[in-house]
Design a protein around this motif. Structure first.
Motif, PDB file in Angstrom:
ATOM      1  N   ASP A 364     -33.121  56.836 123.499  1.00 15.44           N
ATOM      2  CA  ASP A 364     -32.184  57.378 122.519  1.00 15.44           C
ATOM      3  C   ASP A 364     -31.248  56.320 121.936  1.00 15.44           C
ATOM      4  O   ASP A 364     -30.250  56.659 121.290  1.00 15.44           O
ATOM      5  CB  ASP A 364     -31.358  58.504 123.149  1.00 15.44           C
ATOM      6  CG  ASP A 364     -30.535  58.043 124.355  1.00 15.44           C
ATOM      7  OD1 ASP A 364     -30.700  56.881 124.788  1.00 15.44           O
ATOM      8  OD2 ASP A 364     -29.737  58.841 124.869  1.00 15.44           O
ATOM      9  N   CYS A 365     -31.553  55.056 122.138  1.00 13.70           N
ATOM     10  CA  CYS A 365     -30.730  53.976 121.569  1.00 13.70           C
ATOM     11  C   CYS A 365     -31.179  53.756 120.123  1.00 13.70           C
ATOM     12  O   CYS A 365     -32.318  53.339 119.876  1.00 13.70           O
ATOM     13  CB  CYS A 365     -30.888  52.684 122.381  1.00 13.70           C
ATOM     14  SG  CYS A 365     -30.352  52.847 124.094  1.00 13.70           S
ATOM     15  N   HIS A 366     -30.290  54.022 119.172  1.00 13.17           N
ATOM     16  CA  HIS A 366     -30.666  53.986 117.767  1.00 13.17           C
ATOM     17  C   HIS A 366     -29.483  53.545 116.919  1.00 13.17           C
ATOM     18  O   HIS A 366     -28.361  53.399 117.417  1.00 13.17           O
ATOM     19  CB  HIS A 366     -31.140  55.367 117.324  1.00 13.17           C
ATOM     20  CG  HIS A 366     -30.067  56.416 117.406  1.00 13.17           C
ATOM     21  ND1 HIS A 366     -29.713  57.015 118.597  1.00 13.17           N
ATOM     22  CD2 HIS A 366     -29.248  56.946 116.454  1.00 13.17           C
ATOM     23  CE1 HIS A 366     -28.732  57.881 118.382  1.00 13.17           C
ATOM     24  NE2 HIS A 366     -28.427  57.851 117.092  1.00 13.17           N
ATOM     25  N   THR A 367     -29.741  53.333 115.651  1.00 17.90           N
ATOM     26  CA  THR A 367     -28.657  52.996 114.724  1.00 17.90           C
ATOM     27  C   THR A 367     -28.327  54.212 113.864  1.00 17.90           C
ATOM     28  O   THR A 367     -29.150  55.109 113.664  1.00 17.90           O
ATOM     29  CB  THR A 367     -29.045  51.832 113.803  1.00 17.90           C
ATOM     30  OG1 THR A 367     -30.212  52.191 113.035  1.00 17.90           O
ATOM     31  CG2 THR A 367     -29.329  50.574 114.605  1.00 17.90           C
ATOM     32  N   GLU A 368     -27.102  54.208 113.335  1.00 18.58           N
ATOM     33  CA  GLU A 368     -26.665  55.239 112.395  1.00 18.58           C
ATOM     34  C   GLU A 368     -26.097  54.571 111.152  1.00 18.58           C
ATOM     35  O   GLU A 368     -25.366  53.579 111.247  1.00 18.58           O
ATOM     36  CB  GLU A 368     -25.595  56.146 113.019  1.00 18.58           C
ATOM     37  CG  GLU A 368     -26.127  57.069 114.099  1.00 18.58           C
ATOM     38  CD  GLU A 368     -25.052  57.984 114.654  1.00 18.58           C
ATOM     39  OE1 GLU A 368     -23.886  57.862 114.209  1.00 18.58           O
ATOM     40  OE2 GLU A 368     -25.362  58.826 115.521  1.00 18.58           O
ATOM     41  N   GLY A 369     -26.446  55.117 109.976  1.00 19.09           N
ATOM     42  CA  GLY A 369     -25.895  54.619 108.723  1.00 19.09           C
ATOM     43  C   GLY A 369     -26.388  53.242 108.336  1.00 19.09           C
ATOM     44  O   GLY A 369     -25.694  52.521 107.605  1.00 19.09           O
ATOM     45  N   LEU A 370     -27.576  52.867 108.796  1.00 21.69           N
ATOM     46  CA  LEU A 370     -28.116  51.536 108.526  1.00 21.69           C
ATOM     47  C   LEU A 370     -29.502  51.682 107.923  1.00 21.69           C
ATOM     48  O   LEU A 370     -30.299  52.498 108.372  1.00 21.69           O
ATOM     49  CB  LEU A 370     -28.206  50.733 109.829  1.00 21.69           C
ATOM     50  CG  LEU A 370     -28.587  49.263 109.721  1.00 21.69           C
ATOM     51  CD1 LEU A 370     -27.466  48.458 109.066  1.00 21.69           C
ATOM     52  CD2 LEU A 370     -28.917  48.686 111.093  1.00 21.69           C
ATOM     53  N   ALA A 371     -29.764  50.890 106.903  1.00 27.49           N
ATOM     54  CA  ALA A 371     -31.100  50.889 106.290  1.00 27.49           C
ATOM     55  C   ALA A 371     -31.644  49.466 106.260  1.00 27.49           C
ATOM     56  O   ALA A 371     -30.976  48.561 105.741  1.00 27.49           O
ATOM     57  CB  ALA A 371     -31.034  51.458 104.873  1.00 27.49           C
TER      58      ALA A 371
END
Length: 471
Positions: A364-371
């Motif tokens: 569940d390690c992920h990024t948010e608001g990044l493209a």
């Protein structure tokens, strides 16, 4: 000699075909383009075979049923695959190991950290070179005639039927023939023709490295397609293409040049920008997309960047990474714009949402608001020392090939030849329209090599081909 069965090629698929034909009582001549010391083509660089199994089997743990194997293949190919042939390969992978053992191939459990594929892949003891050597020993013991340094320049084909092959000025006839001479990945001119020039004025293929043999120039493949009008399959730009160390040799670098830490950090291009989700899926399923991704970047290069937390979690490459005690220092050592590099890393680090890190699961390690997002295994790169590895596209084999069916026959205007068959990389595009998953190339080569050898032996005896895999 003028054998019953002529096999053109010297790798896994060719050897499987030669052994099958000889076991059926046919006289067999195998022509290998490479000298003896370089025999075996790309098969010498392999490590394992992807195998379906419904329960634990010798070196394979748990289960890897047909439907899961099929879904894995469907995902990496994006649906560009012949399901009937693919499922035939999958089923054949569950029953071939005993036959392989009879010809001297030994298996072993995977080494610690070997791509987490103990459940899906059977590893060869001694690797692909040991497998190739075992097959050659068995072939010679059974009476298969082998000629090295014997590249075939052209074939005589009449009405879709094989008549003879030419090695220089020598004409060799046979009742039947199996083509297993590989793709065109070591033909630099053909790669340039296939990939063309990009909008930046670059010839991308000029920067490709070839992970495998220098002898797969596609001479027979082009001859069959252009001079004899054989039915074709596949896109010439699609290949098993991996991101490898930019310091790798032009040919025969093999597995040890691969960079396996991509999913544990970030990858940036020449502009110091990320361009794809490094955590999209498990590395064995996604490692083969990164060569093509890098090929699409400026200069056909990129850099994999990790920190100290990643060390010990991936198979170490043959060359050490560039080491630095800070990220700005690493940018300078890599020759990247320091400000843009730091903007990219700061944005990534700030977007990480770290939960329970587990590189053996879709965590569940992920990024948010990044493209682009990083969907798994996203942890800030913040612990010195830092490391960077420059990447280049490393081509293993190309997917343009000859269309076939479940008899392994070469087809002309939709009609199968009765005495010309194909196996291995020359037909892998029937199953692999794009993408790759670890070990499936050997599964295809083994399945179709055995089919081609069986049917070549039958044709030499005046009998019709049998459909389906060898049981």
């Amino acid at each position: 000699m003028d054998p019953d069965v002529l096999v053109i090629g010297g790798g896994n698929a060719a050897l499987c075909a030669a052994l099958m034909a000889r076991e059926a009582g046919r006289s067999v001549l195998l022509l290998e383009a490479a000298p003896r010391d370089w025999r075996g083509g790309n098969s010498g660089h392999t490590r394992n075979l992807r195998c379906m199994h419904d329960a634990p089997q010798d070196v394979l743990v748990e289960a890897y049923p047909e439907e899961e194997f099929w879904q894995d293949l469907l995902k990496v190919t994006g649906g560009i695959t012949n399901e009937h042939l693919a499922r035939m390969v999958i089923r054949a992978s569950s029953t071939c190991r005993d036959w392989m053992r009879r010809h001297g191939v030994h298996f072993q459990p995977p080494l610690s950290g070997a791509l987490h594929v103990a459940r899906t892949n059977a590893f060869f003891m001694g690797g692909g070179k040991a497998l190739v050597n075992a097959y050659y020993r068995s072939a010679e013991r059974l009476g298969v005639q082998v000629r090295y340094a014997s590249p075939v320049d052209r074939l005589e084909i009449e009405g879709g039927e094989f008549r003879a092959a030419w090695v220089g000025e020598q004409r060799i006839t046979a009742k039947t023939c199996v083509l297993a001479a590989g793709g065109f990945e070591s033909n630099r001119e053909w790669l340039r023709e296939a990939w063309g020039q990009n909008p930046r004025g670059e010839w991308p293929s000029d920067n490709f490295l070839i992970r495998g043999t220098a002898f797969n120039r596609g001479v027979l493949l082009r001859h069959l397609l252009e001079d004899h009008g054989a039915d074709r399959i596949g896109d010439p730009t699609q290949a098993h293409m991996v991101a490898i160390d930019a310091r790798a040799p032009l040919y025969d670098g093999g597995i040890c040049t691969r960079i396996d830490c991509v999913s544990l950090g970030v990858v940036v291009n020449r502009e110091a920008e990320r361009f794809y989700d490094e955590g999209e899926d498990f590395w064995p399923k996604r490692y083969a997309i990164w060569g093509r991704l890098v090929a699409q970047q400026p200069g056909q290069t990129a850099w994999s960047v990790i920190d100290a937390k990643a060390i010990g979690r991936f198979m170490p490459p043959v060359f050490p990474g560039v080491r630095a005690d800070s990220l700005p220092e690493l940018a300078r050592k890599l020759g990247l714009d320091e400000n843009r590099f730091m903007q990219t890393l700061d944005a990534y680090n700030g977007a990480c949402r770290v939960g329970h890190f587990d590189h053996t699961a879709l965590d569940d390690c992920h990024t948010e608001g990044l493209a682009p997002a990083k969907t798994h295994w996203a942890r800030p790169i913040d612990t010195a020392p830092f490391y960077g590895y420059q990447l280049r596209p490393g081509v293993t084999f190309t997917y343009l090939g000859l269309e076939t069916d479940d008899t392994a026959a070469v087809r002309f205007a939709g009609q199968p030849s009765t005495n010309l068959f194909v196996a291995g990389e020359m037909m892998a595009g029937n199953v692999l329209g794009k993408g790759y998953t670890a070990g499936v190339g050997m599964s295809i080569g083994t399945a179709f090599g055995r089919i081609a050898g069986r049917n070549a032996a039958l044709a030499a005896a005046g009998q019709p081909a049998v459909r389906g895999a060898v049981r």
